[in-house]
Design an enzyme around this catalytic site. Structure first.
Site, PDB file in Angstrom:
ATOM      1  N   GLU A   1      -0.522  -1.407  -8.510  1.00 29.03           N
ATOM      2  CA  GLU A   1       0.102  -1.366  -9.709  1.00 29.03           C
ATOM      3  C   GLU A   1      -0.667  -2.301 -10.862  1.00 29.03           C
ATOM      4  O   GLU A   1      -0.820  -1.964 -11.820  1.00 29.03           O
ATOM      5  CB  GLU A   1       1.578  -2.032  -9.609  1.00 29.03           C
ATOM      6  CG  GLU A   1       2.486  -0.882  -9.053  1.00 29.03           C
ATOM      7  CD  GLU A   1       3.702  -1.440  -8.218  1.00 29.03           C
ATOM      8  OE1 GLU A   1       3.980  -2.580  -8.408  1.00 29.03           O
ATOM      9  OE2 GLU A   1       4.404  -0.868  -7.495  1.00 29.03           O
TER      10      GLU A   1
ATOM     11  N   GLU B   1      -2.153   0.641   1.361  1.00 24.57           N
ATOM     12  CA  GLU B   1      -0.935   1.257   0.688  1.00 24.57           C
ATOM     13  C   GLU B   1      -1.459   2.663  -0.060  1.00 24.57           C
ATOM     14  O   GLU B   1      -2.137   2.563  -1.102  1.00 24.57           O
ATOM     15  CB  GLU B   1      -0.543   0.387  -0.261  1.00 24.57           C
ATOM     16  CG  GLU B   1      -0.138  -1.057   0.318  1.00 24.57           C
ATOM     17  CD  GLU B   1       0.924  -1.935  -0.342  1.00 24.57           C
ATOM     18  OE1 GLU B   1       2.333  -1.851  -0.113  1.00 24.57           O
ATOM     19  OE2 GLU B   1       0.822  -1.912  -1.622  1.00 24.57           O
TER      20      GLU B   1
HETATM   21  P1  PGA Z   1       7.542   0.307  -1.800  1.00 23.21           P
HETATM   22  O1  PGA Z   1       6.340  -0.768  -2.341  1.00 23.21           O
HETATM   23  O2  PGA Z   1       7.846  -0.335  -0.267  1.00 23.21           O
HETATM   24  O3  PGA Z   1       8.483   0.061  -2.777  1.00 23.21           O
HETATM   25  O4  PGA Z   1       6.902   1.462  -1.685  1.00 23.21           O
HETATM   26  C1  PGA Z   1       5.445  -1.300  -1.313  1.00 23.21           C
HETATM   27  C2  PGA Z   1       4.312  -1.923  -2.275  1.00 23.21           C
HETATM   28  O5  PGA Z   1       4.117  -1.547  -3.393  1.00 23.21           O
HETATM   29  O6  PGA Z   1       3.742  -2.906  -1.729  1.00 23.21           O
END
Ligand code: PGA
Length: 250
Positions: free
Chosen positions: A96, A166
């Site tokens: 993000e 991720e």
């Molecule tokens: P999520 O987020 O478990 O809501 O998919 C994981 C993260 O962004 O670390």
């Protein structure tokens, strides 16, 4: 067998009062786990979280830090400021932040080095987008993120780093990587670290999976050979769900 490291990433959620309620509920639920438990909370919740978790097995992390010790960087927080509060971990390079705030491999490296210099433990996030995976670029992207994002991180420093794999397409989407997809990608990531730092260092490195991990799928993911833990967003905001993930593999 390594114990697992289960970290909650609260993102921009929870006021101080809400944080207090969540942490108070969580403390007894995870007290007896052999796994490492970390909660990465908003800056404004850090003092409260450190105070409430003192003497418990819950460790506290922030979600970002700057690479300079001080200066004209409006809106940023220095690693030493976190350290002073009693914070132990810091998430760096979350997708993000890469997507919305211009984070690059170079800034990830700078923040990681600064965190390490301040004796914080960075949780460094890497991962490919859906388009990158579908166009066969996953390995190229992960390789670049590791080569450039860890360029002058030493083997000694790497012992204090956690890597979170991720896949961007799995974050907050409810679409989780399959157990095998997660394990294969993490194996690939570990292989790059092995090439750069040697097999022993790579084997000792903790590499988490993150992306829609929840109390239903955690057991399978955490049972995989190379998945050393989880970085959990949405499901870390509910004490019982997060605790179930903490206990999913013991
Ligand atoms: P999520 O987020 O478990 O809501 O998919 C994981 C993260 O962004 O670390």
């Amino acid at each position: 067998m390594k114990n697992k490291i289960i970290a909650g990433n609260w993102k921009m959620n929870k006021t101080r009062a809400e944080a207090e309620a969540l942490i108070t509920e969580l403390i007894p639920l995870v007290a007896d786990t052999p796994n490492t438990v970390i909660i990465c909370v908003p800056f404004t919740d850090l003092c409260k979280a450190v105070k409430l978790t003192r003497g418990t097995n819950i460790h506290v992390g922030a979600q970002n830090c700057h690479w300079k010790e001080s200066g004209a960087f409006t809106g940023e927080i220095a690693p030493s400021m976190l350290k002073e509060l009693g914070v132990e971990y810091v998430v760096i390079g979350h997708s993000e932040r890469r997507t919305y705030f211009g984070e690059t491999d170079a800034t990830v490296l700078a923040r990681t080095k600064a965190a390490l210099n301040a004796d914080l433990k960075p949780i460094v996030c890497i991962g490919e987008t859906l388009a990158e995976r579908q166009s066969g670029k996953m390995e190229e992207v992960l390789t670049r993120q590791i080569i450039e994002g860890f360029e002058d991180v030493t083997a000694e420093e790497l012992q204090r780093v956690i890597v979170a794999y991720e896949p961007v397409w799995a974050i907050g989407t409810g679409v989780t990587a399959t157990d095998e997809q997660a394990n294969d990608a993490i194996k690939f990531v570990r292989g790059i670290f092995a090439r750069n730092y040697g097999q022993d260092v790579a084997d000792a490195l903790y590499i988490q999976y993150g992306g829609s991990m929840n109390d239903g799928n955690a057991k399978g993911l955490l049972a995989m050979s190379d998945v050393d833990g989880g970085l959990i967003g949405g499901a870390s905001l509910v004490a019982t769900k997060f605790a179930a993930i903490v206990h999913a593999h013991e």
